[in-house]
Design a protein around this motif. Structure first.
Motif, PDB file in Angstrom:
ATOM      1  N   PHE A  93       0.843  -1.198   0.000  1.00 28.53           N
ATOM      2  CA  PHE A  93       0.000   0.000   0.000  1.00 28.53           C
ATOM      3  C   PHE A  93       0.882   1.253   0.000  1.00 28.53           C
ATOM      4  O   PHE A  93       0.681   2.179  -0.800  1.00 28.53           O
ATOM      5  CB  PHE A  93      -0.908  -0.029   1.230  1.00 28.53           C
ATOM      6  N   MET A 143      -8.630   3.877  -2.855  1.00 33.49           N
ATOM      7  CA  MET A 143      -8.981   3.111  -1.648  1.00 33.49           C
ATOM      8  C   MET A 143      -9.801   1.879  -2.013  1.00 33.49           C
ATOM      9  O   MET A 143      -9.586   0.791  -1.494  1.00 33.49           O
ATOM     10  CB  MET A 143      -9.802   3.986  -0.701  1.00 33.49           C
ATOM     11  N   ALA A 179      -8.911  -1.938  -1.351  1.00 34.43           N
ATOM     12  CA  ALA A 179      -9.821  -2.733  -0.522  1.00 34.43           C
ATOM     13  C   ALA A 179     -10.207  -4.027  -1.248  1.00 34.43           C
ATOM     14  O   ALA A 179     -10.221  -5.112  -0.657  1.00 34.43           O
ATOM     15  CB  ALA A 179     -11.076  -1.916  -0.185  1.00 34.43           C
ATOM     16  N   TYR A 204      -7.241  -6.325  -1.280  1.00 30.22           N
ATOM     17  CA  TYR A 204      -7.033  -6.872   0.072  1.00 30.22           C
ATOM     18  C   TYR A 204      -8.022  -8.009   0.329  1.00 30.22           C
ATOM     19  O   TYR A 204      -7.649  -9.070   0.828  1.00 30.22           O
ATOM     20  CB  TYR A 204      -7.210  -5.753   1.100  1.00 30.22           C
ATOM     21  N   GLU A 205      -9.271  -7.770  -0.034  1.00 35.41           N
ATOM     22  CA  GLU A 205     -10.292  -8.789   0.219  1.00 35.41           C
ATOM     23  C   GLU A 205     -10.046 -10.062  -0.599  1.00 35.41           C
ATOM     24  O   GLU A 205     -10.432 -11.151  -0.203  1.00 35.41           O
ATOM     25  CB  GLU A 205     -11.685  -8.228  -0.116  1.00 35.41           C
ATOM     26  N   ASP A 216      -4.575   3.028   7.669  1.00 39.07           N
ATOM     27  CA  ASP A 216      -5.650   2.857   8.663  1.00 39.07           C
ATOM     28  C   ASP A 216      -7.021   3.107   8.021  1.00 39.07           C
ATOM     29  O   ASP A 216      -8.000   2.435   8.342  1.00 39.07           O
ATOM     30  CB  ASP A 216      -5.444   3.814   9.844  1.00 39.07           C
ATOM     31  N   LEU A 252      -7.705   2.495   4.988  1.00 40.51           N
ATOM     32  CA  LEU A 252      -8.009   1.308   4.179  1.00 40.51           C
ATOM     33  C   LEU A 252      -8.631   0.218   5.045  1.00 40.51           C
ATOM     34  O   LEU A 252      -9.648  -0.382   4.669  1.00 40.51           O
ATOM     35  CB  LEU A 252      -6.734   0.783   3.499  1.00 40.51           C
ATOM     36  N   LEU A 253      -8.027  -0.032   6.213  1.00 47.08           N
ATOM     37  CA  LEU A 253      -8.565  -1.079   7.092  1.00 47.08           C
ATOM     38  C   LEU A 253      -9.988  -0.741   7.531  1.00 47.08           C
ATOM     39  O   LEU A 253     -10.854  -1.621   7.586  1.00 47.08           O
ATOM     40  CB  LEU A 253      -7.654  -1.270   8.309  1.00 47.08           C
ATOM     41  N   VAL A 304     -12.240  -1.551   4.651  1.00 43.26           N
ATOM     42  CA  VAL A 304     -12.443  -2.996   4.526  1.00 43.26           C
ATOM     43  C   VAL A 304     -13.473  -3.474   5.548  1.00 43.26           C
ATOM     44  O   VAL A 304     -14.366  -4.265   5.228  1.00 43.26           O
ATOM     45  CB  VAL A 304     -11.094  -3.745   4.705  1.00 43.26           C
TER      46      VAL A 304
END
Lengths: 182, 160
Positions: free
Chosen positions: A23, A49, A53, A56-57, B63, B65-66, B69
């Motif tokens: 990232f 973003m 996301a 990441y998922e 942060d 991004l988390l 999610v």
């Protein structure tokens, strides 16, 4: 195997620190790719973003078939195209929104002149048809080779060449008075 | 080489994307042709001028991004099928029917994405296979990339 792919594989095994490094390495480029595709810095950040996301998922099923950057650009490009279609982006937003990285050592007159030129460039780029704009952003601003840009856009290298040729012709017309010929 | 051909190659020439032999041909022509040299200068100026549009600095970090999610996970509808008891004979019949159906489809399938093809499917084909709209290829490309299909996938999709 390049370092990004190694990081993504580690992330796919559950190492969040590896994903965080990915990232940090690529987020700014993702934001600026979306920014120059849409002209809107807030929308661009939202798109970048969203891209991270989604990646990441899906990290658990990652297979190192292509460079991570190409993969990321592909997602950002598609999200940007969708966003552009969903929403008519205003191209006349002031450049003085405090987010552009401006040259600090220029005098007032030069700053005004360069600001006008920057506005003209921005307007000209944003007025290009979306595929021409994407090809230009990926190659001119992000420095991708034609091959990598083609993969990110899902078109052939020949198509990228053709898109860039037409984009440059259109930009030349749009920027006519601002182009200095030596 | 004719002027029209040279002009169609000037952008690739400036971006150092031409093969050396082709690049030398363009250089030779431009050195001898005033009109094409002027065209090259104009293109070079356009490329240089584009650098006036500065980049932006992102405001958000990891942060954020988390948090996103987490929000996306919370927003996803939770859908669970009730656990129904299925008799063994019914499960066996279903399995046999699935295999038979798969064999039949494999036999009659003649589309461009047939199993024997060496060519990777285009993004368009992936989109169709995933039953998504062609203009909404994000999810398709994500799954395609994750599945290992991106390499060499420069498709023949028409340029705009």
């Amino acid at each position: 195997m390049d370092y990004d792919t190694e990081l993504m594989l580690r992330a796919s095994r559950g190492e969040d620190a590896a994903f965080r490094e990915l990232f940090d390495r690529h987020y700014k480029r993702a934001v600026n790719t979306a920014y120059r595709s849409t002209g809107d810095p807030d929308l661009a950040e939202d798109i970048a973003m969203d891209a991270f996301a989604r990646i990441y998922e899906s990290r658990g099923s990652f297979k190192p078939a292509a460079k991570f950057s190409t993969y990321l650009y592909r997602v950002v490009v598609n999200l940007s195209i969708n966003a552009t279609k969903r929403r008519r982006v205003v191209t006349s937003v002031s450049l003085d929104d405090g987010r552009d990285v401006a040259s600090s050592d220029a005098g007032p007159d030069e700053r005004v002149e360069r600001s006008e030129l920057a506005r003209a460039v921005r307007s000209a780029v944003l007025s290009l048809p979306v595929n021409q704009r994407m090809a230009l952003v990926l190659t001119r601003y992000e420095g991708l080779s034609y091959h990598d840009a083609a993969q990110a856009m899902g078109v052939s290298v020949g198509a990228v060449e053709s898109l860039l040729h037409r984009a440059k012709q259109n930009l030349r017309k749009a920027l006519g008075e601002h182009i200095s010929l030596e | 080489m004719r002027c029209s051909k040279v002009r169609s190659l000037l952008t690739s020439y400036l971006d150092s994307e031409l093969e050396e032999r082709r690049s030398a041909e363009v250089r030779e022509h431009v050195d001898a042709c005033d009109a094409c040299r002027a065209e090259l200068a104009a293109l070079r100026s356009v490329t240089s001028t584009l650098g006036e549009w500065a980049e932006v600095e992102p405001r958000l970090g990891f942060d954020a991004l988390l948090a996103r999610v987490d929000r996306r996970a919370a927003a996803k509808p939770r859908f669970e099928l009730p656990a129904l008891p299925v008799p063994r004979w019914a499960a066996a019949m279903l399995a046999v029917a699935s295999v038979a159906g798969g064999v039949l489809l494999g036999t009659i399938g003649t589309g461009s994405t047939s199993v024997g093809s060496n060519k990777p499917p285009s993004a368009q084909q992936v989109a169709v296979a995933m039953d998504v709209q062609p203009h909404d290829l994000v999810e398709a490309s994500l799954a395609y990339s994750l599945g290992g299909g991106l390499q060499g996938s420069a498709s023949e999709r028409g340029a705009q």
